[in-house]
Structure formats: structure tokens, C-alpha cells
Design a protein around this motif. Sequence first.
Motif, short mmCIF file in Angstrom:
data_model
loop_
_atom_site.label_atom_id
_atom_site.label_comp_id
_atom_site.label_asym_id
_atom_site.label_seq_id
_atom_site.Cartn_x
_atom_site.Cartn_y
_atom_site.Cartn_z
N GLY A 55 -8.04 -22.04 5.09
CA GLY A 55 -8.81 -20.95 4.63
C GLY A 55 -8.21 -19.48 4.85
O GLY A 55 -8.83 -18.44 4.85
N VAL A 56 -6.96 -19.40 5.49
CA VAL A 56 -6.28 -18.15 5.49
C VAL A 56 -5.73 -17.63 4.22
O VAL A 56 -5.41 -18.07 3.57
CB VAL A 56 -5.18 -18.27 6.52
CG1 VAL A 56 -4.28 -16.87 6.48
CG2 VAL A 56 -5.61 -18.93 7.70
N VAL A 57 -6.21 -16.14 4.14
CA VAL A 57 -5.85 -15.57 2.80
C VAL A 57 -4.24 -15.16 3.00
O VAL A 57 -3.66 -14.52 3.68
CB VAL A 57 -6.54 -14.17 2.66
CG1 VAL A 57 -6.17 -13.64 1.31
CG2 VAL A 57 -8.18 -14.63 2.88
N GLU A 58 -3.62 -15.54 1.82
CA GLU A 58 -1.96 -15.51 1.89
C GLU A 58 -1.60 -14.44 0.90
O GLU A 58 -2.08 -14.44 0.07
CB GLU A 58 -1.40 -16.71 1.53
CG GLU A 58 -1.84 -17.86 2.88
CD GLU A 58 -0.98 -19.18 2.54
OE1 GLU A 58 -0.69 -19.85 3.47
OE2 GLU A 58 -0.71 -19.44 1.24
N PHE A 59 -0.97 -13.50 1.33
CA PHE A 59 -0.19 -12.26 0.57
C PHE A 59 1.28 -12.59 0.18
O PHE A 59 1.96 -12.88 1.33
CB PHE A 59 -0.33 -10.84 1.21
CG PHE A 59 -1.70 -10.30 1.21
CD1 PHE A 59 -1.94 -9.25 0.47
CD2 PHE A 59 -3.03 -10.93 1.78
CE1 PHE A 59 -3.35 -8.63 0.32
CE2 PHE A 59 -4.20 -10.23 1.95
CZ PHE A 59 -4.20 -9.34 1.11
N GLU A 60 1.71 -12.37 -0.85
CA GLU A 60 3.11 -12.44 -1.17
C GLU A 60 3.32 -11.44 -2.34
O GLU A 60 2.52 -11.48 -3.37
CB GLU A 60 3.72 -13.73 -1.70
CG GLU A 60 5.01 -13.80 -1.88
CD GLU A 60 5.58 -15.15 -2.39
OE1 GLU A 60 6.85 -15.38 -2.35
OE2 GLU A 60 4.82 -16.03 -2.89
N ILE A 61 4.45 -10.56 -2.22
CA ILE A 61 5.20 -9.93 -3.37
C ILE A 61 6.24 -10.49 -3.57
O ILE A 61 7.18 -10.34 -2.68
CB ILE A 61 5.15 -8.22 -3.02
CG1 ILE A 61 3.87 -7.75 -2.66
CG2 ILE A 61 5.62 -7.63 -4.13
CD1 ILE A 61 3.78 -6.35 -2.10
N PRO A 62 6.37 -11.30 -4.79
CA PRO A 62 7.83 -12.01 -4.72
C PRO A 62 9.03 -11.17 -4.69
O PRO A 62 9.03 -10.22 -5.36
CB PRO A 62 7.31 -12.61 -6.32
CG PRO A 62 6.01 -12.82 -6.39
CD PRO A 62 5.48 -11.45 -5.59
N GLY A 63 9.72 -11.72 -3.88
CA GLY A 63 10.98 -11.26 -3.68
C GLY A 63 11.15 -9.93 -2.79
O GLY A 63 12.13 -9.21 -2.49
N ALA A 64 9.84 -9.31 -2.44
CA ALA A 64 9.81 -8.10 -1.60
C ALA A 64 10.24 -8.56 0.02
O ALA A 64 9.92 -9.27 0.52
CB ALA A 64 8.37 -7.58 -1.64
N SER A 98 -7.18 -7.23 6.20
CA SER A 98 -7.78 -7.89 7.55
C SER A 98 -8.87 -7.17 7.99
O SER A 98 -10.08 -7.52 8.38
CB SER A 98 -6.92 -8.75 8.44
OG SER A 98 -7.40 -9.75 9.29
N LYS A 99 -8.67 -5.89 8.34
CA LYS A 99 -9.47 -4.93 9.11
C LYS A 99 -10.61 -4.88 8.24
O LYS A 99 -11.81 -4.75 8.90
CB LYS A 99 -8.76 -3.59 9.29
CG LYS A 99 -9.82 -2.76 9.65
CD LYS A 99 -8.87 -1.23 9.81
CE LYS A 99 -9.95 0.00 10.10
NZ LYS A 99 -9.14 1.40 9.81
N VAL A 100 -10.70 -4.56 6.79
CA VAL A 100 -11.67 -4.22 5.95
C VAL A 100 -12.56 -5.57 5.86
O VAL A 100 -13.93 -5.50 5.69
CB VAL A 100 -11.20 -3.82 4.57
CG1 VAL A 100 -12.20 -3.47 3.68
CG2 VAL A 100 -10.65 -2.52 4.70
N THR A 101 -12.07 -6.67 5.42
CA THR A 101 -12.72 -7.68 5.11
C THR A 101 -12.93 -8.62 6.58
O THR A 101 -14.19 -9.60 6.14
CB THR A 101 -11.95 -8.44 4.18
OG1 THR A 101 -10.69 -9.14 4.82
CG2 THR A 101 -11.55 -8.02 2.91
N GLY A 102 -12.49 -8.49 7.47
CA GLY A 102 -12.76 -9.45 8.71
C GLY A 102 -11.83 -11.16 8.60
O GLY A 102 -12.40 -11.82 9.28
N GLN A 103 -11.24 -10.83 7.26
CA GLN A 103 -10.58 -12.28 6.83
C GLN A 103 -9.42 -12.60 7.80
O GLN A 103 -8.47 -11.55 7.79
CB GLN A 103 -10.61 -12.73 5.40
CG GLN A 103 -11.94 -12.58 4.79
CD GLN A 103 -11.57 -12.23 3.19
OE1 GLN A 103 -10.45 -12.25 2.84
NE2 GLN A 103 -12.63 -12.06 2.57
#
Length: 351
Positions: free
Chosen positions: A186-195, A246-251
Amino acid sequence: MSSPRTISVLGSTGVQGASILHYLLANTDPATTHLRALTHSAPSSAASALPPLSSHPNLTVHQVDILSKSTLITAFTGSQVVFGTTNSQDPRFSKQPLELEIQAIKTFVDACVEANVELLIHSSLADMGPMANRVHDFAAKSEGMKYARKIAENSGGKLKVVFVQMGWYYNNFFWWHPPVVNKEDGVVEFEIPGADPNAKAPWVGTYTDLGPIVKAIIDNPEPYLGREITLAGDVLNLHEIVEIYSKVTGQPTRIVSKMPIVDPNDTFEGSNLTEEQRQFAYFMAIYNSAKYLDDYKPGSSIADELISKTSKGKMTTWEEWLRQTGFDATKEGFGEGVKNVLEKWGGRKYF
């Protein structure tokens, strides 16, 4: 500028054009300012993409071909101001993406001169030298900027030009590299490909901030003639983006890297990349380069100055954008707030 005035906006159904149209219609006197939405779509199709603007009494929709000077002259005639932009992903540029985009920019610049336009506000990109010249988007827009500057300088004051340059769009997290929820934990995963997650980049709320800045330029263009005005509401790396989300959503959140980080110094010579893959790698090399941010810094203070003179007051930060849109990766369609924004603008990804 003098009034009454007519302002023509190229790319009116895209995020930049929409920002300008929506803000100007809400913040100018209809008795003295008229807007023309210019699009390559048929007026009926364009109107369906511009709710609730299409029925506005102070807006007319005109069909143009950005590669046809005659259609542009017809559309520009009677306009005191033109906002000019090109979409590097325009399918009409696909056969010769660099050459045709440069041709399009030169065409609308020349049409401005022949139609006696007083002010061109050109959405361009900075000239970052050899690194950026490998990327069609940057090379075309920086070359077009040089051409517009030359034509303005040689026009004897007939045409004046100001350049605006956009940072990385916040709404890229909606349509290009959206965060996803890991099904296992359930963790929200962020990726900017190649960044590189440590690379800082300029980020901007294009819809919220470009319109006010363009209005401030139109109201008093003289101090900004020939200037490159860079728009950035925040300068963040991916770690900071994730922390604020994460701060804004609490997720719970984390960064993932399914694609290797692109080295800004890699030439990719001898690689088996397709041209499309190579262009993407070159683009991300710019993102990961400190030069990208360095080239944006000088003009960002001008944007801050301009927006302070408008009803908007200040540039939108990433945290403010998240709170304003209600962007939520755990919700279908990214949440009711996002759904409402999309519904309001006819499904367009303006926010």
C-alpha cells in the motif's frame, strides 16, 4: 498597452494557452480586451475542448495552420498581442521534429510582423549549449527564440518580444509519471524515469501561474522586452517532492527506480537505442544536470516580480498545488478534487 486591444493565443486548447485564456477572461475588462483562441482543430472541436469558455461573448475561436503564414496573418490581423507556443509532440512535426518545429516558430514570428502585431510573448526554452541541442524540444525552441529576437531587433521597434520559459509541470505527475500504489504493502511509489532523485529541478503550476504572468507583461511590457522570464514555483528534488506529498496526504511513500539514472555526461554513442529512446535519454540528461537549474535561476526573480502585481500574488508551490487539486494517488482518478477539475475543463489536463 493601449486599449481596446485584441490578444491572440496560439495553442489555446493546451495547458499554456488555456491558462492564459481563463485568467484573461476573468481579469480583463470585456469592453477593452477581446481574446482570440487559435487552434489547428476545427472551431467546433476546439470549442468542445474549451468549456466553459467557448460560449464566452469576449472570445472567438479561429482555426489556423501553424505552418501556414497566410492563415496566421489572417488570424493575427487586428491583434495587438500574440502569445506564441509550439507543441514539440505535435504529430505534424513527426517526420522532421526539429526542422518543422523551428519552421513553425519562424512562421508565426514572421506573421506577427506582417500583421503589424505590437507584442509577441513567446514560450521558449533556454539555450543551454551542446547538451540541450541534442534534444529536439530544447533545440527548436531555443533556435526559435534566437530568430524571434533577431526579427524584433531588425523591425525598428515594429515588433517587441518577451520570452517565457516553463519549468517542469506539476501535472506531469498526472499524465507522464504518475505515482502508483504498491499492491503488496500500500505504499505510494514515485518515479521519474531516468531521473536522479537528488537532482533539483524547477517545477511550476503552469495552469495556475502562466496566465497571471502573461497579463502582467501585457499591462506593462517595456521593462521586460527581450528578457527570458523563467517560471518556477518550487525548486525540488524527488526526495523533497515525495516528502511534501506524504506531509499533505499522510500516506507512506517511497522512491523507486525501475529505469537506470541517466548520466548527464553520457553521449550514448554506440548504443542500441532507437531515436525516440535516445531523445528521451538526452532529455533526462538535461533534467539531471546542474546547468538546467542554473539557467533557470536568473529569470525566476522576474516571474516572482510580475506575479506579485496580479490577483494571484505569488507562484504556486508544490504543496499548494497538491492542496488545491486534492491530488491523491490512492484514489481512482486521483481523487474527487482532480475529477472535478477535469470535469470543469471538459476533461482537459489543465491543472
